[in-house]
Enzyme design. Structure first.
Site, PDB file in Angstrom:
ATOM      1  NE  ARG A  63      -2.553   0.827   3.519  1.00  0.00           N
ATOM      2  CZ  ARG A  63      -2.520  -0.209   4.358  1.00  0.00           C
ATOM      3  NH1 ARG A  63      -3.003  -1.382   3.979  1.00  0.00           N
ATOM      4  NH2 ARG A  63      -1.984  -0.096   5.549  1.00  0.00           N
ATOM      5  CE1 TYR A 117     -13.793  16.795 -14.329  1.00  0.00           C
ATOM      6  CE2 TYR A 117     -12.859  16.310 -12.158  1.00  0.00           C
ATOM      7  CZ  TYR A 117     -13.370  15.884 -13.377  1.00  0.00           C
ATOM      8  OH  TYR A 117     -13.426  14.535 -13.639  1.00  0.00           O
ATOM      9  CG  ASP A 189      -7.887  20.350 -11.781  1.00  0.00           C
ATOM     10  OD1 ASP A 189      -6.931  19.993 -12.481  1.00  0.00           O
ATOM     11  OD2 ASP A 189      -9.021  19.840 -11.869  1.00  0.00           O
ATOM     12  CE  LYS A 214      -9.505  14.397 -18.011  1.00  0.00           C
ATOM     13  NZ  LYS A 214      -9.762  13.764 -16.717  1.00  0.00           N
TER      14      LYS A 214
END
Length: 403
Positions: A63, A117, A189, A214
Site C-alpha cells: 500500500r 471542474y 487543479d 489526461k
C-alpha cells in the site's frame, strides 16, 4: 543512470531522465513493473524499524508502493519546482478529494472557483458539506469579491486554470497571494497545462493537483491522479492518502510513466493544431465565441503568455444562436472526433456542454454576449492531421445548417 542531476536540466530533458534512479532502474531504460503486496524483512528488528520509515524507496507493504510507483512519483516531483514529493491516487478526482480532505476539517470554509471542474464542485456541495465543511463559490476574475469572501474560518481555496469548459485564465499568483495573506491554503487543479506548462508551486500555490488520466497518461487507457507539494503539505498528503487506503497499481504506474516520456512532444503538436483550429473556428459565421487562451486577443491571453510556457489541445467554442438539436447535429456528423468525456489523449473528442447548471457566481452567457449565444462544444484535439480535423468540423457545420 547517465542523466545526472535532474535539477540542472530543462523540463524536456527531465521528462526523459527523471524517475530512473535507484538500483531498480540502473540497468534498463524503463523501470520494471513490481507487482508486490507483501514485502519481506530479514528479521524482527528490521520489521520494527521499517514501520516508522515512511519514505518512497523503503519497502514496507504494497500500500505504500514499490519501485514502479516510486519511479513515477520521483519523475513527477522533478517536473514541479519547489515540490518535496508527489502522492499518487487512483483517479484525478481522488487526488482532488484526497488533497481537500488533508487540508480541511469540520467547521472550515472552502472557497471554490466558480469555473472549477464539475466533480470538484460536486465534492464541495456533497461529501465535504456532509462532513461539516462549508463551501462558497467565487468568480476568480473578480479579485475584490474574492478577497471579500474570506472569513476567520476560511481554510483553503480551490483554484483551476484555465476554467473548466469556459476557459477563463485567472491571475493565479495574485489569487494565491491574497489567500496566503489570509492564512488559507491554495490548491490548484493544474491538469490543463501540467507542471510542464505552468509550475504552480512557483506561482504561489501550496498544492498542485493533476489528473494523470489526461495528458500525462496520454493514451486513454489508464485512470490516475497526483498531488505535489512542498515539505509541509507533502507529508500530510502522504499520510492522508495512506489513511484513506489510496494506492495505484504498478501496471498503471508503468503506463503513466511511459506516457510521461512523450508528453512534451504530444503537447507541442496538440497545441499547434488547437491554435490552427481555433483560428479557423473564429472565422466561421456560425461561431459566436472561441474560448481559448491560445488565441491572440482572446480574454486571458496576456496572462497566459505571462505565466505559461505551453498550452494544450483543449478549448471550447460557442455557437451563434441555435438550439441543442442543431448543436447535436453538428457533433453527431463528426467522424474523426469521438463523443466522450475526458481529454488529453492521442485521439480528438467533441463534447456538447451547458454551463448554467455548473455556475453559481459567474453569469452565462457572459456579459456583453447575446442571450442566444449559450450552446457550447468542447474540443480535445489529438494527434490527427489538422487539415483532416478541419475538414471533419466543416462537415459538422454543414449538418448544423441543414436544420
Amino acid at each position: 543512470m547517465a542523466g545526472g542531476d535532474d535539477s540542472t536540466h530543462r523540463a524536456a530533458t527531465r521528462l526523459v531522465t527523471s524517475g530512473r534512479s535507484g538500483d531498480f532502474a540502473s540497468d534498463v531504460v524503463n523501470p520494471p513493473v513490481w507487482r508486490a503486496s507483501t514485502h519481506l524483512y530479514p528479521d524482527c528488528a528490521a520489521l520494527r524499524a521499517r514501520k516508522s520509515d515512511n519514505r518512497d524507496g523503503q519497502f514496507f507493504y504494497g500500500r505504500r508502493g514499490s519501485p514502479t510507483q516510486w519511479a513515477l512519483s520521483e519523475a513527477l516531483t522533478a517536473l514541479e519546482p519547489g515540490a518535496a514529493g508527489t502522492v499518487l491516487y487512483p483517479s484525478g478526482l481522488a487526488a482532488l478529494v484526497g488533497a481537500l480532505l488533508t487540508v480541511l476539517r469540520s467547521g472550515d470554509v472552502l472557497l471554490v472557483a466558480d469555473n472549477a471542474y464539475d466533480p470538484t464542485r460536486s465534492a464541495a456541495t456533497g461529501l465535504l458539506k456532509d462532513l461539516g465543511i462549508e463551501h462558497r463559490f467565487f468568480d476568480p476574475l473578480d479579485h475584490e469579491a474574492f478577497a471579500g469572501a474570506f472569513c476567520d474560518r476560511t481554510r483553503a481555496v480551490m483554484l483551476e486554470v484555465p476554467g473548466s469548459l469556459t476557459m477563463e485564465v485567472c491571475d493565479i499568483p495574485a489569487l494565491a497571494a491574497i489567500a496566503r495573506e489570509r492564512g488559507a491554503v491554495s490548491l490548484i487543479d493544474n491538469t490543463w497545462a501540467t507542471a510542464l506548462g505552468f509550475p504552480a508551486l512557483e506561482h504561489g500555490c501550496d498544492i498542485a493537483i493533476t489528473a494523470l488520466t489526461k495528458h500525462v497518461g496520454g493514451h486513454s487507457d489508464v485512470m490516475m491522479g497526483a498531488a505535489s507539494a512542498g515539505e509541509r503539505w507533502y507529508r500530510r498528503l502522504r499520510l492522508g492518502a495512506q489513511r484513506l487506503g489510496h494506492v495505484v497499481s504498478p501496471d498503471d504506474a508503468a503506463l503513466v510513466l511511459r506516457g510521461l516520456r512523450t508528453m512534451g512532444v504530444r503537447l507541442e503538436r496538440q497545441t499547434a493544431t488547437a491554435l490552427a483550429i481555433a483560428e479557423w473556428l473564429d472565422a466561421r459565421s456560425e461561431v459566436a465565441h472561441v474560448l481559448s487562451p491560445l488565441l491572440p486577443g482572446a480574454p486571458g491571453h496576456d496572462i497566459w503568455q505571462r505565466d505559461f510556457t505551453s498550452g494544450c489541445g483543449l478549448f471550447s467554442f460557442v455557437l451563434k444562436g441555435g438550439d441543442d438539436a442543431a448543436r447535436c447535429r453538428l457533433v453527431d456528423r463528426l467522424e474523426l472526433f469521438g463523443i466522450g468525456y475526458s481529454w488529453g489523449g492521442f485521439e480528438s473528442l467533441a463534447l456538447p456542454f451547458d454551463v448554467e447548471p455548473v455556475r453559481s457566481a459567474m453569469p452565462w452567457p457572459k456579459p456583453g454576449w447575446s442571450e442566444a449565444d449559450r450552446h457550447g462544444i468542447r474540443l480535445s484535439i489529438g494527434l490527427e492531421d489538422p487539415a483532416d480535423l478541419i475538414a471533419d468540423l466543416d462537415r459538422g457545420f454543414a449538418a448544423l445548417n441543414e436544420g
